[in-house]
Design an enzyme around this catalytic site. Sequence first.
Site, mmCIF file in Angstrom:
data_model
loop_
_atom_site.group_PDB
_atom_site.id
_atom_site.type_symbol
_atom_site.label_atom_id
_atom_site.label_comp_id
_atom_site.label_asym_id
_atom_site.label_seq_id
_atom_site.Cartn_x
_atom_site.Cartn_y
_atom_site.Cartn_z
ATOM 1 N N PHE A 139 1.785 3.699 42.036
ATOM 2 C CA PHE A 139 2.533 5.397 41.371
ATOM 3 C C PHE A 139 4.217 4.976 41.485
ATOM 4 C CE2 PHE A 139 4.811 9.489 40.972
ATOM 5 C CZ PHE A 139 4.971 9.408 39.819
ATOM 6 N N ASP A 224 7.099 -0.387 48.187
ATOM 7 C CA ASP A 224 8.049 1.571 47.986
ATOM 8 C C ASP A 224 7.584 2.655 48.976
ATOM 9 O OD1 ASP A 224 7.642 3.440 46.512
ATOM 10 O OD2 ASP A 224 6.954 3.300 45.053
ATOM 11 N N LYS A 253 11.789 11.683 49.680
ATOM 12 C CA LYS A 253 10.462 12.161 50.093
ATOM 13 C C LYS A 253 11.209 12.814 51.517
ATOM 14 C CE LYS A 253 6.191 11.426 47.643
ATOM 15 N NZ LYS A 253 5.856 12.682 46.634
#
Length: 408
Positions: A139, A224, A253
Amino acid sequence: MSHSTYTRDTFDQVMVPNYSPQAIIPVKGEGSRVWDQEGREYIDFAGGIAVNALGHCHPELVDALKTQADKLWHLSNVYTNEPALKLASQLTEATFAERVFFANSGAEANEAAFKLARRHAFTQYGPEKNEIIAFHQAFHGRTLFTVSVGGQQKYREGFEPAPGGITHVPYNDLAALEAAISDNTCAVVMEPIQGEGGIITGDPEFIKGARALCDKHNALLVFDEVQTGVGRIGELYAYMDTGVTPDILTTAKALGGGFPVGAMLTTEAVAASFVVGTHGSTYGGNPLACAVASKVLEIVSDRKLLDDVKRKRERFVAALEAINAEHNIFSEIRGKGLLIGAALNPDWEGKAAKFLAAAREQGAMILVAGPNVLRMAPSLVIPDEDIDAGMAGLARAVAEVVAAGPDA
Ligand SMILES: Cc1ncc(COP(=O)(O)O)c(C=O)c1O
C-alpha cells in the site's frame, strides 16, 4: 450530553460516501485518551493510523504550533523558510539522506519518490529504464500512480487506465524478484513492514537480497516508511533495523504527529535529477507543518523513548497472548515495536471489523489491517496504565464477540 448540530448522520448528508466512520464523534483528545460528543472516554490504540506518535495535544507540539502560528504560516516555494530548513537538516543528520523534498501526505511523498526514480533513470540511462517493481498487498497511497504501484487490485479497479511499466511480485519472495528485475528496472519499491497489507515483516534476507539485485541492475531501492517511520518500530526508521540502506525513503504520518506533512529523503546524487521545474507542491515545506514536525523528530529521536517503544510492545503482546490463551482467536502476533498486528485464525476469517466495533463499545479504539488482522499503532509514549486499561476493554470486547460466535 452534547447538543451539537452535527451528528454521525450529518456525515451521510454532506460527505462523499468513500468512508464509513464509526458511530461516535470524538471531540477532544489528551495523551492516549479521547472523548466523544457524549463525554464517553476511549483509550486510543489507533493513533490516527500511526500518526499521533506523541498522543493527542502533546504540550510541546501545541507550543511549537502556536509559536509558529504567531510568526509565519505560508510562503510557497518561491521562498524558503527557516522551519523547513531546520527540519531538513534534522532529517539529513539523523538518516542516510543528504537531500529532502517536502510534501503534505504519504501518497504525495511516494508520488515524488516514484517520479524521481523514473526521472533519475531517464537522465542517467535513457527512456527504456522506466520499470517499477513492487509487491502484492503493498500500500503506497491513493493517487493514481500510488494505487498503481500498490499491490491491491481493488484500489485500482474502475480507475483505469493506470500508469504502465509496473510489475508486482510476491512479498518476501526473492526468487520472484530476481526473475522480474532487469536492466530496464528503475526502482524496486517496498514497505520494510507491509502495513495495510496485514503487518507482514520483510525477511532480513529478502531485504538484503533486494538491495543486492538493485545494485546489480542499477535500480533504486525505495523504502516506503510512511507507516513504519518516526520511531514506530523502536528505531527512528525501520531501515536502521535491517542493515540495508535505501536510495529513497518516504516518511509522513507520524512525522507531523497529527499535522499533515510528508517528506521524501534521498542522496545528493539521486536528488540531482530533480532539477528546477521538474516537480513541486504549493504547500510542501509549509512553516506550520515543519515547525511541528521538527519538534516531533526532536522528541522521538531520544534513545530512551525508542527503547521504551520496544518495552511497551512486550506489554501489548503479553496482553494479546493472555486474550488468546482464553479465547483462541489469533493465529499470530506480528509486526515490530508499536506497529502490532494480531492475525485472526481461520474460524474468524473476515471478521476483524466486528472486533474493532466491539472494542470501541468497550472504550478501546483499535484498527484493522485488511479483513483478517487487528492492528494497533498507538502513541509511542502511551502510559502503561493506558495500555492495561485499553487491553482490558479489548478483552471484554473479544469475550463478547466470541460468545456471540463468528456468524452473529
Ligand atoms: C505504507 C504507506 N504508504 C503510504 C500511505 C499513504 O499515506 P497518506 O494517506 O498520508 O497519503 C500509507 C497510508 O496508510 C501507508 O501506510
